[in-house]
Design a protein around this motif. Structure first.
Motif, PDB file in Angstrom:
ATOM      1  N   ASP A   1      24.658 -14.026   8.413  1.00  0.00           N
ATOM      2  CA  ASP A   1      25.023 -13.740   7.026  1.00  0.00           C
ATOM      3  C   ASP A   1      25.400 -15.063   6.347  1.00  0.00           C
ATOM      4  OD1 ASP A   1      26.173 -12.832   4.662  1.00  0.00           O
ATOM      5  OD2 ASP A   1      27.426 -11.321   5.637  1.00  0.00           O
TER       6      ASP A   1
ATOM      7  N   HIS B   1      25.120  -5.680   8.287  1.00  0.00           N
ATOM      8  CA  HIS B   1      26.482  -5.941   8.767  1.00  0.00           C
ATOM      9  C   HIS B   1      26.769  -5.213  10.077  1.00  0.00           C
ATOM     10  CE1 HIS B   1      26.805  -7.549   4.703  1.00  0.00           C
ATOM     11  NE2 HIS B   1      27.776  -8.306   5.187  1.00  0.00           N
TER      12      HIS B   1
ATOM     13  N   TRP C   1      20.287 -13.890   4.275  1.00  0.00           N
ATOM     14  CA  TRP C   1      20.431 -13.876   5.733  1.00  0.00           C
ATOM     15  C   TRP C   1      19.350 -14.747   6.379  1.00  0.00           C
ATOM     16  CZ3 TRP C   1      23.844 -10.597   8.635  1.00  0.00           C
ATOM     17  CH2 TRP C   1      24.666  -9.798   7.830  1.00  0.00           C
TER      18      TRP C   1
ATOM     19  N   HIS D   1      35.656  -9.099   5.031  1.00  0.00           N
ATOM     20  CA  HIS D   1      34.205  -8.914   5.190  1.00  0.00           C
ATOM     21  C   HIS D   1      33.908  -7.520   5.751  1.00  0.00           C
ATOM     22  CE1 HIS D   1      30.287 -11.225   6.498  1.00  0.00           C
ATOM     23  NE2 HIS D   1      30.043 -10.274   5.639  1.00  0.00           N
TER      24      HIS D   1
ATOM     25  N   HIS E   1      30.688 -14.825   0.779  1.00  0.00           N
ATOM     26  CA  HIS E   1      31.825 -14.023   1.252  1.00  0.00           C
ATOM     27  C   HIS E   1      32.005 -14.131   2.767  1.00  0.00           C
ATOM     28  CE1 HIS E   1      28.974 -10.283   1.553  1.00  0.00           C
ATOM     29  NE2 HIS E   1      29.211 -10.709   2.766  1.00  0.00           N
TER      30      HIS E   1
HETATM   31 MN   MN3 Z   1      28.312 -10.127   4.417  1.00  0.00          MN
END
Ligand code: MN3
Length: 200
Positions: free
Chosen positions: A164, A77, A126, A27, A168
């Motif tokens: 998130d 992120h 998100w 990630h 993934h």
């Molecule tokens: Mn992510």
């Protein structure tokens, strides 16, 4: 100036068993790095090279989609890593705790509503706790790598915490069980960092 991948302040395995080491490694090192690389490519030779990522987000409607997707990816992120901690979890304290109680009744009600926002965001995106223009807390969610700082967001505000919910972020360990990942994530939320953001 170009954007760079921020280092994590904890080891990849520090958030186990809630978030596994392999997920953190991919990630951070692959997904986030790709947003940084693609953002730098998308703004190369433009005035956006002189701006902060926050300023780019606030005027995102002026930019092409690659800047929105990768700029959002970089901002989201960068924030997400700081809001995780091996010493996290538990309860917020101080003015943030009081504001959560005022806005949602109590912490459990807040968690339920936040988990609903995270679980019902269709596809990738998100969930957010934001401070809106009147200083009140609100829960919202955004698609893809959009965020509430962006001028195109349905609900705008300053992100206090963000989760998130792209596959993934959880698929290696949780497969299709997004709600289990969301439940586990509360054990690593960095409330100290969230409180600092609320005070900004
Ligand atoms: Mn992510």
């Amino acid at each position: 100036m170009s954007f760079t991948l921020p280092a994590l302040t904890y080891a990849f395995d520090a958030l186990e068993p809630h978030i596994d080491a392999r997920t953190m490694e991919i990630h951070h090192g692959k997904h986030h790095q790709a947003y940084v690389t693609n953002l730098n490519n998308a703004i190369a030779g433009t005035d956006a090279e002189k701006l902060s990522i926050e300023d780019i987000c606030k005027n995102i409607s002026k930019y092409p989609m690659p800047v929105r997707n990768n700029g959002g990816g970089h901002y989201n992120h960068s924030l997400f890593w700081t809001l995780l901690s091996p010493n996290g979890g538990g309860l917020p304290t101080g003015p943030l705790a009081a504001a959560i109680d005022e806005a949602f009744g109590n912490f459990e009600e807040f968690k339920t509503k936040f988990n609903q926002a995270a679980a019902t965001r269709f596809g990738s995106g998100w969930a957010w706790l934001i401070k809106n223009a009147s200083g009140k807390l609100e829960i919202c969610s955004t698609p893809n790598q959009d965020n509430p700082l962006m001028d195109i967001a349905d609900i705008k505000g300053f992100p206090i915490i963000g989760l998130d919910v792209w596959e993934h972020a959880y698929y290696l360990h949780y497969q299709n069980r997004r709600p289990d990942y969301c439940t586990a994530w509360w054990n690593v939320v960095n409330w100290e960092e969230a409180a600092k953001r609320f005070a900004m």
